[in-house]
Design a protein around this motif. Structure first.
Motif, PDB file in Angstrom:
ATOM      1  N   THR A 155     -33.484 -50.460 -67.921  1.00 56.40           N
ATOM      2  CA  THR A 155     -34.799 -51.011 -68.230  1.00 56.40           C
ATOM      3  C   THR A 155     -34.740 -51.945 -69.436  1.00 56.40           C
ATOM      4  O   THR A 155     -35.457 -52.951 -69.494  1.00 56.40           O
ATOM      5  CB  THR A 155     -35.809 -49.869 -68.473  1.00 56.40           C
ATOM      6  OG1 THR A 155     -35.808 -48.995 -67.334  1.00 56.40           O
ATOM      7  CG2 THR A 155     -37.210 -50.408 -68.660  1.00 56.40           C
ATOM      8  N   TYR A 163     -40.457 -49.139 -65.498  1.00 58.32           N
ATOM      9  CA  TYR A 163     -40.381 -47.829 -66.135  1.00 58.32           C
ATOM     10  C   TYR A 163     -40.933 -47.890 -67.557  1.00 58.32           C
ATOM     11  O   TYR A 163     -40.681 -48.834 -68.293  1.00 58.32           O
ATOM     12  CB  TYR A 163     -38.941 -47.314 -66.112  1.00 58.32           C
ATOM     13  CG  TYR A 163     -38.440 -47.161 -64.697  1.00 58.32           C
ATOM     14  CD1 TYR A 163     -38.824 -46.077 -63.917  1.00 58.32           C
ATOM     15  CD2 TYR A 163     -37.638 -48.148 -64.110  1.00 58.32           C
ATOM     16  CE1 TYR A 163     -38.411 -45.964 -62.603  1.00 58.32           C
ATOM     17  CE2 TYR A 163     -37.218 -48.033 -62.800  1.00 58.32           C
ATOM     18  CZ  TYR A 163     -37.613 -46.940 -62.049  1.00 58.32           C
ATOM     19  OH  TYR A 163     -37.212 -46.829 -60.744  1.00 58.32           O
ATOM     20  N   TYR A 187     -46.336 -39.041 -62.038  1.00 55.94           N
ATOM     21  CA  TYR A 187     -45.667 -40.223 -61.480  1.00 55.94           C
ATOM     22  C   TYR A 187     -45.710 -40.164 -59.947  1.00 55.94           C
ATOM     23  O   TYR A 187     -45.834 -39.079 -59.361  1.00 55.94           O
ATOM     24  CB  TYR A 187     -44.208 -40.264 -61.915  1.00 55.94           C
ATOM     25  CG  TYR A 187     -43.954 -40.801 -63.307  1.00 55.94           C
ATOM     26  CD1 TYR A 187     -44.981 -41.101 -64.184  1.00 55.94           C
ATOM     27  CD2 TYR A 187     -42.653 -41.008 -63.758  1.00 55.94           C
ATOM     28  CE1 TYR A 187     -44.744 -41.593 -65.456  1.00 55.94           C
ATOM     29  CE2 TYR A 187     -42.392 -41.495 -65.028  1.00 55.94           C
ATOM     30  CZ  TYR A 187     -43.436 -41.794 -65.865  1.00 55.94           C
ATOM     31  OH  TYR A 187     -43.196 -42.280 -67.121  1.00 55.94           O
ATOM     32  N   ASN A 191     -40.784 -42.012 -57.573  1.00 56.48           N
ATOM     33  CA  ASN A 191     -40.271 -42.465 -58.866  1.00 56.48           C
ATOM     34  C   ASN A 191     -39.047 -41.624 -59.227  1.00 56.48           C
ATOM     35  O   ASN A 191     -39.110 -40.391 -59.228  1.00 56.48           O
ATOM     36  CB  ASN A 191     -41.351 -42.316 -59.933  1.00 56.48           C
ATOM     37  CG  ASN A 191     -40.920 -42.847 -61.288  1.00 56.48           C
ATOM     38  OD1 ASN A 191     -40.068 -42.268 -61.933  1.00 56.48           O
ATOM     39  ND2 ASN A 191     -41.538 -43.939 -61.707  1.00 56.48           N
ATOM     40  N   LEU A 193     -37.553 -40.976 -61.960  1.00 53.87           N
ATOM     41  CA  LEU A 193     -37.687 -40.073 -63.102  1.00 53.87           C
ATOM     42  C   LEU A 193     -38.314 -38.748 -62.679  1.00 53.87           C
ATOM     43  O   LEU A 193     -37.908 -37.670 -63.131  1.00 53.87           O
ATOM     44  CB  LEU A 193     -38.528 -40.721 -64.200  1.00 53.87           C
ATOM     45  CG  LEU A 193     -37.803 -41.634 -65.185  1.00 53.87           C
ATOM     46  CD1 LEU A 193     -38.799 -42.262 -66.140  1.00 53.87           C
ATOM     47  CD2 LEU A 193     -36.735 -40.866 -65.952  1.00 53.87           C
ATOM     48  N   SER A 229     -38.136 -51.610 -59.267  1.00 53.85           N
ATOM     49  CA  SER A 229     -37.758 -50.201 -59.458  1.00 53.85           C
ATOM     50  C   SER A 229     -36.281 -49.992 -59.124  1.00 53.85           C
ATOM     51  O   SER A 229     -35.593 -50.921 -58.663  1.00 53.85           O
ATOM     52  CB  SER A 229     -38.635 -49.287 -58.592  1.00 53.85           C
ATOM     53  OG  SER A 229     -38.475 -49.588 -57.222  1.00 53.85           O
TER      54      SER A 229
END
Length: 364
Positions: A155, A163, A187, A191, A193, A229
């Motif tokens: 990122t 993110y 989220y 996603n 994460l 993403s």
């Protein structure tokens, strides 16, 4: 200045000073890291590993003296399995590594001798002595943080990625899982994460409860940018200590199949054939999360039999998350427990034992 644990009873302080000044804590740290048990002969080998120029006779005499002094100080308890002597760390020794005499792991030697914890401890220590690498349950949580750090780095490099930097930096620094879960729970399900800290975390938590872990490095890992993403291609190498009947592994594989297959947006179809053919997990457009499997044990014949059974069991399933054939790691600890049919029978055929304190590891 010596770094003494807090809350030590006044009458024990001089013993801690002695142990720390002699640097015996450096030796005990390796044993603490693998599970609290050590045979005499393993202790000789460990000491030789750290002092390779010393003679065998000197090491044996020196180690026998150290063990006696640690026992007299109340840091260890000596016992034996027939002719094989071993010792385990007691509360004063555990406090060296927790830093607080009042906060040490609960320890029940009698219970440990009836379940797999004793043998696993010996295998972990033997593996370290032989391979200079500790099989550690903390590898599980380490993987989650490492994956997060890679997302953070990507990122930073590619600002177009969607993110949240504040959340990424919070997670990397946070040690309390409840705080991390609060950050990611809302989220979107795809996603990565959320996949890492909810889906994979839950799989790893179950492994941890069963005293199972993963290798320090995954069998496969890559991140791919798709729009704004990332797509996660990841396969840890799961390590299971072979102290189970063969039917256990069928149930274990079925459970892992459903857990990996049910990760939202994870595509497991053809993940194995892709890896075997071209060393990839699949299309860069999708998340592909699987695993490889290694059994660790001290009975080579049993390991070979069970690995053959596992590989037949997973063969010809296009949706299996196992990316390649299972394998085994043989660790020779039979020499430390021979002539002890009573303990061998009780330990090798033991059911899984859930350590009442193992949950705390994920909070560290």
């Amino acid at each position: 200045m010596l770094n003494l644990p807090i809350n030590i009873p006044e009458g024990l302080k001089y013993k801690y000073v002695y142990v720390l000044e002699k640097k015996y804590d450096k030796l005990l740290k390796h044993i603490y890291s693998v599970g609290l048990y050590c045979t005499y002969r393993q202790f000789y080998a460990l000491y030789h590993k750290l002092n390779p120029t010393l003679t065998e006779n000197y090491i044996k005499k020196k180690c026998t003296s150290i063990i006696q002094k640690l026992e007299d100080s109340g840091f260890i308890e000596v016992n034996n399995i027939n002719r094989n002597k071993y010792f385990y760390l007691k509360k004063p020794a555990l406090a060296l590594f927790t830093g607080d005499y009042k906060k040490v792991p609960r320890f029940n030697h009698g219970q440990n001798m009836k379940n797999d914890k004793f043998l696993i401890s010996l295998m972990k220590l033997e593996y370290y002595i032989t391979n200079d690498f500790i099989i550690n349950n903390s590898n599980l949580i380490h993987h989650l943080y490492s994956l997060t750090k890679r997302i953070h780095a990507a990122t930073l490099k590619y600002p177009k990625l969607s993110y949240n930097m504040e959340d990424l930096e919070y997670i990397i620094q946070e040690t309390d899982y409840d705080g991390i879960k609060k950050r990611v729970k809302d989220y979107p399900h795809d996603n990565i994460l959320k996949i890492i800290w909810i889906d994979i975390y839950n799989i790893y938590r179950k492994l941890l409860l069963q005293n199972q872990t993963v290798s320090p490095n995954p069998s496969y890992f890559k991140l791919f940018i798709v729009g704004d993403s990332l797509r996660l291609h990841y396969a840890p190498n799961i390590l299971i200590f072979d102290l189970h009947e063969i039917k256990y592994y069928e149930k274990k594989l079925n459970n892992l199949f459903h857990e990996f297959f049910n990760i939202t947006s994870n595509i497991t179809k053809d993940i194995q054939s892709n890896f075997k053919k071209n060393s990839t997990l699949g299309s860069k457009q999708n998340n592909h999360i699987g695993y490889s499997l290694s059994l660790i044990g001290y009975n080579k014949e049993s390991l070979e039999k069970k690995i053959a059974h596992i590989n037949r069991f997973i063969d010809n399933n296009p949706h299996t998350p196992i990316i390649n054939d299972a394998n085994y790691i043989y660790i020779d600890i039979a020499k430390y427990i021979n002539h002890s049919t009573q303990y061998n029978s009780a330990l090798v055929n033991a059911d899984n034992y859930v350590d009442t304190n193992i949950n705390a590891l994920l909070k560290k």
